[in-house]
Enzyme design. Sequence first.
Site, mmCIF file in Angstrom:
data_model
loop_
_atom_site.group_PDB
_atom_site.id
_atom_site.type_symbol
_atom_site.label_atom_id
_atom_site.label_comp_id
_atom_site.label_asym_id
_atom_site.label_seq_id
_atom_site.Cartn_x
_atom_site.Cartn_y
_atom_site.Cartn_z
ATOM 1 N N ASP A 1 0.895 -1.157 -0.133
ATOM 2 C CA ASP A 1 -0.034 -0.045 -0.029
ATOM 3 C C ASP A 1 1.001 1.127 0.121
ATOM 4 O OD1 ASP A 1 -2.014 1.719 0.130
ATOM 5 O OD2 ASP A 1 -2.999 0.808 1.775
HETATM 6 C C1 BGC Z 1 -4.976 3.553 -0.070
HETATM 7 C C2 BGC Z 1 -4.920 2.482 -1.269
HETATM 8 C C3 BGC Z 1 -4.831 3.288 -2.524
HETATM 9 C C4 BGC Z 1 -3.184 3.843 -2.359
HETATM 10 C C5 BGC Z 1 -3.079 4.652 -3.468
HETATM 11 C C6 BGC Z 1 -3.593 4.192 -0.101
HETATM 12 O O1 BGC Z 1 -3.744 5.224 1.042
HETATM 13 O O2 BGC Z 1 -4.961 2.864 1.178
HETATM 14 O O3 BGC Z 1 -6.246 1.766 -1.074
HETATM 15 O O4 BGC Z 1 -4.800 2.245 -3.498
HETATM 16 O O5 BGC Z 1 -3.419 4.917 -1.291
HETATM 17 O O6 BGC Z 1 -3.954 5.900 -3.776
#
Ligand code: BGC
Length: 762
Positions: A231
Amino acid sequence: MTREEAVAFVRQMTLEEKAGLCSGKDFWRLKSVERLGIPEVMVCDGPNGLRKQAEREGAGINDSIRAVCFPGSCAEAASFDRDAMYRAGKAMGHACQAENISILLGPGANIKRSPICGRNFEYYSEDPYLSGQIAAAHIKGVQSQNVGACIKHFAANNQETRRMAISSEVDERTLREIYLAAFEMAIKEAKPWAVMCSYNQINGTFASENHWLLHDVLKEEWGYDGLVVTDWGAVNDRVQGLMAGLDLEMPGSGGYNDAKIVEAVKRGETPESVLDEACVRIVSRIMTYVENREENAVWDKDADHLLAIDIAKECMVLLKNEDAVLPLSDDEPVVFIGKFAEKPRIQGGGSSHVNVWNPSSALDEVKTMERVTYVSGFDIGDAEGEEALRLEQQRFHDAVAAAKNAKAAVIFAGLPDSYESEGFDRKHMRLPDIQNRLIQAVAEIQPNTVVVLHNGSPVEMPWVDDVKGILEAYLGGEGVGAATVDILFGRANPSGKLPETFPLKLSDNPSYLNFPGEADKVEYKEGIFVGYRYYDKKQMKVLFPFGHGLSYTSFSYSDMQVSKKKLTDEEVCKVAVTITNTGDRFGKEAVQLYVQDVTSRVIRPVKELKGFEKVALEPGESRTVTFELSKRAWAYYDVESRGWYTEEGEFRILAGASSQDIRLEETVYVTPVAKAKHTYTMNSVLGDFMNCPEVKEEITELKRICDSMFHTETGDDAQLGEGTADMMEAQSREMPLKSLPSFSDGKITREYLEGILKKVNH
Ligand code: BGC
């Protein structure tokens, strides 16, 4: 691209190139290796539309290209419709081709542990089977277009509070049966190109460096050969992460972690083969995308908008329809009340937020219907200051007056963005007070009051008995206005079912005492008893049960057939049920199949969802719906034996219209081919050995000796009260081996008992 071809690419790369490839170029792009013809590719957020941002710098979270916004995952799961989810995924995959996006970041397959997790709108269900099936359909749809899906957030990321630091403390059986199960199913069935590990720790180790999770379970046990990505910003120790099975770091660390990898390889701490493996996985995804690139793909957003409306209709759940208040009649005056009629909440806030192509509101859709009037009733958000409060009162008063003069009132209520979003959890399960008060006031003077809800997760409904109709629209995407109006006026028939229990109040929820935990730990003390598994077991009243959803027509269930009444857990049991539309209009029914272990030594839920099918029927039409139940339908996860095992015995197969509306049942007898192995010790009690064929004779003899120790000298038990005899029987059953020598007057020796243990443990 085949694995061999990817390996050939990686062989030509320098150590620095390889380490560099294992992190992003920027927020949305993977790095290129130009001299080898590996181009940079872009990824973007899903899961309910494309959030494609040109550049990180200067682009706010809501600044992205305009894109069609499909229903949120909370709504999609309510469709109980794999085909609709595939079509939505396919449309988004095609849009990715048109926009040159290699991987769409979604879907989220985390379980809705608590109704107040802020990000529940982006997750499917409290049930792993439903989550896994809907996720698999979404992934297959996206990937049918030769772009990747990325299932997230792996794993046990069930809250937003301290999400980047918290440790989810979960026992292994609960992880396997609840929190990993949806991932396992979707990963095995749909093979997503990427798996995004979560921010949190699992039992004290960050997911991004959790060897057990990423290597042992995901890659080894489940055979996952795709790409593991963090993530965004989830790396804790990059080298440890690489060793654990983390391939790609996003968005990257400005070269800091790449250098760490180079050093670790040079120092011999990390075998270069581990880095090579990560690169092979990354290269093979990049090049598969490149090889299948459709340069000329055209994104027909208007067509996708219509699809978004169709899908929104599949997702809406009719929770209540007293006196058939819905559909609304064709010619009588109706008043729409509530700001959400004008400006529906169609999606959640945070990384999944799409810059909507063509939002439709219910009000837009009734513009030409003169008999429909509108008053805002309340504003979205809390009123502050004297003037705002005066306005609020005025609106309230106008709404009640308008409701009085109409034949029906439809109140569009829901949670404002400030109540529910990525990044924080909800504080409670209530709608804003002003909305609850308005619904109550309108219901008092207007007998035909209907509430339409826009929310990503359950809300309390203090007015549930006072209104006649409740339509759960969830966060229904840009087609929600059109879909709602079609359902309200009977041009479409609702067919969604709740993918989660609506409890009466938040404190009824099993996670209540341990959500969101304290300091950096949240203990999942409710274990496997999540959602309906808990409410069922506790025989609790709920507001609306899992799987509930009404229709404007009615369905009968008949003629349940099972292919085998006695089977082993390696055989497939086919189940057939006939569904008939007994009403007078076309409709769809999501038939649910639950399995109940009738007699079990292991603690199990009352029943668990193991199948569902949505069937479309004209009035009077019947169809046979079929299901296949295999080993997982009967099994539990046995931690000691490290695997899925079935306990021999009867299982009830239940077919129903909801978890609380079981219409048909059949019983089968299942015998496991392999039994869970347990290690017996001197502390095992005699009762534990009763079912061990290897030592049946010895145990019967021991039991006899033991019984005699507790019996009267004359052996005349009839003199004893019934309770005493039961007590003695229990005493010998509960006697640990180690205590037998002391009680048996030398008749039973320790050596003899050790011999028994040897026999059973081998
Ligand atoms: C979120 C993800 C997301 C990523 C990119 C993170 O903060 O938890 O679900 O894909 O950011 O935006």
